[in-house]
Design a protein around this motif. Structure first.
Motif, PDB file in Angstrom:
ATOM      1  N   LEU A   1     -18.921 -27.444-107.701  1.00  0.00           N
ATOM      2  CA  LEU A   1     -19.761 -28.407-106.991  1.00  0.00           C
ATOM      3  C   LEU A   1     -20.573 -27.796-105.858  1.00  0.00           C
ATOM      4  CD1 LEU A   1     -17.177 -31.332-106.646  1.00  0.00           C
ATOM      5  CD2 LEU A   1     -19.093 -31.215-108.245  1.00  0.00           C
ATOM      6  N   PHE A   2     -20.101 -26.681-105.305  1.00  0.00           N
ATOM      7  CA  PHE A   2     -20.670 -26.165-104.074  1.00  0.00           C
ATOM      8  C   PHE A   2     -20.963 -24.666-104.156  1.00  0.00           C
ATOM      9  CE2 PHE A   2     -18.161 -29.879-102.781  1.00  0.00           C
ATOM     10  CZ  PHE A   2     -19.110 -30.580-102.044  1.00  0.00           C
ATOM     11  N   ASP A   3     -21.833 -24.233-103.246  1.00  0.00           N
ATOM     12  CA  ASP A   3     -22.134 -22.816-103.066  1.00  0.00           C
ATOM     13  C   ASP A   3     -21.374 -22.294-101.852  1.00  0.00           C
ATOM     14  OD1 ASP A   3     -24.321 -22.502-105.106  1.00  0.00           O
ATOM     15  OD2 ASP A   3     -25.198 -24.086-103.883  1.00  0.00           O
ATOM     16  N   ALA A   4     -20.960 -21.036-101.913  1.00  0.00           N
ATOM     17  CA  ALA A   4     -20.227 -20.430-100.793  1.00  0.00           C
ATOM     18  C   ALA A   4     -21.162 -20.127 -99.634  1.00  0.00           C
ATOM     19  CB  ALA A   4     -19.547 -19.141-101.252  1.00  0.00           C
ATOM     20  N   GLY A   5     -20.626 -20.243 -98.420  1.00  0.00           N
ATOM     21  CA  GLY A   5     -21.386 -19.879 -97.236  1.00  0.00           C
ATOM     22  C   GLY A   5     -21.634 -18.382 -97.164  1.00  0.00           C
ATOM     23  N   ARG A   6     -22.602 -18.023 -96.340  1.00  0.00           N
ATOM     24  CA  ARG A   6     -23.061 -16.630 -96.294  1.00  0.00           C
ATOM     25  C   ARG A   6     -22.639 -15.868 -95.047  1.00  0.00           C
ATOM     26  NH1 ARG A   6     -29.245 -18.053 -98.328  1.00  0.00           N
ATOM     27  NH2 ARG A   6     -28.739 -18.342-100.546  1.00  0.00           N
ATOM     28  N   GLY A   7     -21.972 -16.505 -94.113  1.00  0.00           N
ATOM     29  CA  GLY A   7     -21.566 -15.789 -92.905  1.00  0.00           C
ATOM     30  C   GLY A   7     -20.785 -16.684 -91.969  1.00  0.00           C
ATOM     31  N   GLY A   8     -20.175 -16.064 -90.964  1.00  0.00           N
ATOM     32  CA  GLY A   8     -19.380 -16.795 -89.995  1.00  0.00           C
ATOM     33  C   GLY A   8     -20.228 -17.450 -88.926  1.00  0.00           C
ATOM     34  N   ALA A   9     -19.557 -18.186 -88.037  1.00  0.00           N
ATOM     35  CA  ALA A   9     -20.260 -18.857 -86.941  1.00  0.00           C
ATOM     36  C   ALA A   9     -19.291 -19.082 -85.788  1.00  0.00           C
ATOM     37  CB  ALA A   9     -20.853 -20.181 -87.394  1.00  0.00           C
ATOM     38  N   THR A  10     -19.818 -19.011 -84.596  1.00  0.00           N
ATOM     39  CA  THR A  10     -19.056 -19.256 -83.378  1.00  0.00           C
ATOM     40  C   THR A  10     -19.870 -20.180 -82.486  1.00  0.00           C
ATOM     41  OG1 THR A  10     -18.060 -17.048 -83.505  1.00  0.00           O
ATOM     42  CG2 THR A  10     -17.942 -18.162 -81.386  1.00  0.00           C
ATOM     43  N   ILE A  11     -19.199 -21.171 -81.885  1.00  0.00           N
ATOM     44  CA  ILE A  11     -19.869 -22.018 -80.910  1.00  0.00           C
ATOM     45  C   ILE A  11     -19.264 -21.738 -79.540  1.00  0.00           C
ATOM     46  CG2 ILE A  11     -20.395 -23.786 -82.615  1.00  0.00           C
ATOM     47  CD1 ILE A  11     -18.124 -25.487 -81.402  1.00  0.00           C
ATOM     48  N   GLU A  12     -19.957 -22.136 -78.499  1.00  0.00           N
ATOM     49  CA  GLU A  12     -19.454 -21.937 -77.144  1.00  0.00           C
ATOM     50  C   GLU A  12     -19.488 -23.259 -76.387  1.00  0.00           C
ATOM     51  OE1 GLU A  12     -20.473 -19.235 -73.246  1.00  0.00           O
ATOM     52  OE2 GLU A  12     -20.430 -18.260 -75.223  1.00  0.00           O
ATOM     53  N   VAL A  13     -18.347 -23.617 -75.806  1.00  0.00           N
ATOM     54  CA  VAL A  13     -18.219 -24.834 -75.016  1.00  0.00           C
ATOM     55  C   VAL A  13     -17.477 -24.480 -73.732  1.00  0.00           C
ATOM     56  CG1 VAL A  13     -17.315 -27.195 -74.913  1.00  0.00           C
ATOM     57  CG2 VAL A  13     -18.117 -26.266 -77.105  1.00  0.00           C
ATOM     58  N   ASP A  14     -18.109 -24.708 -72.601  1.00  0.00           N
ATOM     59  CA  ASP A  14     -17.472 -24.475 -71.293  1.00  0.00           C
ATOM     60  C   ASP A  14     -16.858 -23.078 -71.193  1.00  0.00           C
ATOM     61  OD1 ASP A  14     -18.212 -27.067 -70.772  1.00  0.00           O
ATOM     62  OD2 ASP A  14     -16.192 -27.901 -70.942  1.00  0.00           O
ATOM     63  N   SER A  15     -17.588 -22.082 -71.639  1.00  0.00           N
ATOM     64  CA  SER A  15     -17.238 -20.654 -71.615  1.00  0.00           C
ATOM     65  C   SER A  15     -16.167 -20.267 -72.636  1.00  0.00           C
ATOM     66  CB  SER A  15     -16.819 -20.181 -70.215  1.00  0.00           C
ATOM     67  OG  SER A  15     -15.507 -20.579 -69.874  1.00  0.00           O
ATOM     68  N   TRP A  16     -15.718 -21.223 -73.463  1.00  0.00           N
ATOM     69  CA  TRP A  16     -14.785 -20.928 -74.550  1.00  0.00           C
ATOM     70  C   TRP A  16     -15.579 -20.636 -75.813  1.00  0.00           C
ATOM     71  CZ3 TRP A  16      -9.338 -20.999 -74.616  1.00  0.00           C
ATOM     72  CH2 TRP A  16      -8.734 -21.384 -73.416  1.00  0.00           C
ATOM     73  N   ARG A  17     -15.328 -19.488 -76.428  1.00  0.00           N
ATOM     74  CA  ARG A  17     -15.925 -19.148 -77.708  1.00  0.00           C
ATOM     75  C   ARG A  17     -14.978 -19.601 -78.821  1.00  0.00           C
ATOM     76  NH1 ARG A  17     -20.206 -16.017 -78.146  1.00  0.00           N
ATOM     77  NH2 ARG A  17     -19.515 -15.053 -80.096  1.00  0.00           N
ATOM     78  N   LEU A  18     -15.498 -20.390 -79.742  1.00  0.00           N
ATOM     79  CA  LEU A  18     -14.680 -21.041 -80.757  1.00  0.00           C
ATOM     80  C   LEU A  18     -15.241 -20.728 -82.140  1.00  0.00           C
ATOM     81  CD1 LEU A  18     -14.503 -24.457 -78.865  1.00  0.00           C
ATOM     82  CD2 LEU A  18     -12.716 -22.693 -78.913  1.00  0.00           C
ATOM     83  N   GLY A  19     -14.488 -19.945 -82.912  1.00  0.00           N
ATOM     84  CA  GLY A  19     -14.897 -19.616 -84.263  1.00  0.00           C
ATOM     85  C   GLY A  19     -14.690 -20.804 -85.189  1.00  0.00           C
ATOM     86  N   LEU A  20     -15.538 -20.902 -86.218  1.00  0.00           N
ATOM     87  CA  LEU A  20     -15.471 -22.007 -87.162  1.00  0.00           C
ATOM     88  C   LEU A  20     -14.958 -21.531 -88.515  1.00  0.00           C
ATOM     89  CD1 LEU A  20     -18.873 -23.799 -86.420  1.00  0.00           C
ATOM     90  CD2 LEU A  20     -16.627 -24.230 -85.400  1.00  0.00           C
ATOM     91  N   GLY A  21     -14.021 -22.264 -89.071  1.00  0.00           N
ATOM     92  CA  GLY A  21     -13.550 -22.058 -90.426  1.00  0.00           C
ATOM     93  C   GLY A  21     -13.363 -23.418 -91.068  1.00  0.00           C
ATOM     94  N   VAL A  22     -13.198 -23.448 -92.380  1.00  0.00           N
ATOM     95  CA  VAL A  22     -12.927 -24.699 -93.092  1.00  0.00           C
ATOM     96  C   VAL A  22     -11.797 -24.458 -94.082  1.00  0.00           C
ATOM     97  CG1 VAL A  22     -13.817 -26.475 -94.641  1.00  0.00           C
ATOM     98  CG2 VAL A  22     -15.318 -25.515 -92.884  1.00  0.00           C
ATOM     99  N   CYS A  23     -10.674 -25.097 -93.870  1.00  0.00           N
ATOM    100  CA  CYS A  23      -9.553 -25.171 -94.798  1.00  0.00           C
ATOM    101  C   CYS A  23      -9.196 -23.812 -95.407  1.00  0.00           C
ATOM    102  CB  CYS A  23      -9.831 -26.217 -95.868  1.00  0.00           C
ATOM    103  SG  CYS A  23      -8.350 -26.781 -96.745  1.00  0.00           S
ATOM    104  N   TYR A  24      -9.604 -23.559 -96.648  1.00  0.00           N
ATOM    105  CA  TYR A  24      -9.187 -22.358 -97.376  1.00  0.00           C
ATOM    106  C   TYR A  24      -9.602 -21.071 -96.670  1.00  0.00           C
ATOM    107  CZ  TYR A  24      -8.130 -19.726-101.715  1.00  0.00           C
ATOM    108  OH  TYR A  24      -7.617 -18.870-102.663  1.00  0.00           O
ATOM    109  N   ASP A  25     -10.655 -21.120 -95.854  1.00  0.00           N
ATOM    110  CA  ASP A  25     -10.997 -19.949 -95.038  1.00  0.00           C
ATOM    111  C   ASP A  25      -9.790 -19.469 -94.243  1.00  0.00           C
ATOM    112  OD1 ASP A  25     -13.779 -19.774 -95.658  1.00  0.00           O
ATOM    113  OD2 ASP A  25     -14.250 -21.278 -94.144  1.00  0.00           O
ATOM    114  N   GLY A  26      -9.014 -20.422 -93.716  1.00  0.00           N
ATOM    115  CA  GLY A  26      -7.884 -20.082 -92.867  1.00  0.00           C
ATOM    116  C   GLY A  26      -6.723 -19.450 -93.605  1.00  0.00           C
TER     117      GLY A  26
END
Length: 281
Positions: A136-161
């Protein structure tokens, strides 16, 4: 490693049951759940929460279940207006699972980030697709990190972990935490509780794990949403059934103390585990 965060960050991990195919209704439910996460600056909801993780529905009606992202990843779908308002009212960044259609027609399992200004961005596309997701879906092409209040937070989804190197890549990018919207089925509680605690300890970082709950077999989900400290201990954990919003505070001093005591990130060799031939007489 990146500079340490300068102040505590309150987060929330949500477990809830969306309705298959009802993007507007599920966005409204998400808005209600964000309002319950009092004081949280980051709220994480489950994988594919907006359309619900229900492959028969996702396969039968992609036009109704997907949201469209533009070339910059922006999503302007009016069905998400209630969620935009909730993020603005709470002053929170909301991470929520969606099926995203990109301008090049790729379809991805993605984490949308709704910022406190109400802007919605397809911030991360799941890289490791599980089982029938590949149909049903295509795989993502790279990682991502967001920043909130000086905290860097990496993003994953389920099976990534389930892949240690995924969270390690986030840590290598300076992440202090790892956010994982997920959809674990009934019968997987052992693995659910092991993977994300391990990713926390592997990388001496906080992990926020959201999960779906309820539904009908074979798509019945088992809750257990949690926030793990940098040694993999649960600061908060949900039951296997029932809706819940689990709020916990990430402590920069605890992060620093853990990383001072357990120095795996600093000590890891560049060629760890590299294969070499061994001759046996």
């Amino acid at each position: 490693m990146s500079a340490p965060p300068t102040r505590p960050l309150t987060v929330a991990a949500v477990q809830a049951q969306p309705v298959p195919g009802d993007v507007a209704g599920n966005a409204g439910a998400a808005a209600r759940l964000v309002a319950r996460a009092e004081g949280a600056r980051v709220v994480v909801l489950p994988e594919l929460f907006l359309p619900a993780y229900h492959p028969p529905t996702l396969g039968a009606d992609p036009d109704a279940t997907d949201v469209a992202a533009d070339a910059d990843g922006r999503v302007t779908d009016a069905r998400l207006d209630a969620l935009r308002c909730a993020a603005a009212d709470a002053g929170a960044a909301v991470v929520i699972g969606a099926a995203v259609r990109h301008p090049d027609l790729r379809r991805t399992i993605s984490s949308l980030v709704v910022d406190p200004a109400g802007t919605v961005t397809a911030a991360y596309d799941k890289q490791q697709l599980w089982s029938g997701e590949r149909e049903l879906f295509d795989a993502g092409r790279g990682g991502a990190t967001i920043e909130v209040d000086s905290w860097r937070l990496g993003l994953g989804v389920c099976y990534d972990g389930c892949f240690p190197e995924h969270a390690r890549a986030a840590a290598g990018d300076g992440a202090h935490g790892y956010l994982c919207p997920s959809g674990y089925l009934t019968g997987s509680a052992h693995r659910r509780d092991l993977y994300y605690a391990a990713r926390a300890l592997d990388n001496t970082m906080y992990v926020v794990f959201a999960n779906a709950v309820g539904g009908a077999d074979p798509w019945r989900f088992n809750g257990g949403a949690a926030v793990y400290d940098p040694e993999g201990r649960p600061l908060a954990r949900g039951a296997d059934t029932g809706e819940d919003v689990l709020v916990a505070t990430l402590d920069p001093d605890a992060l620093a103390a853990t990383r001072a005591a357990h120095t795996m990130l600093r000590d890891r060799p560049v060629d760890a585990g590299a294969a070499r031939a061994v001759l046996v007489a």
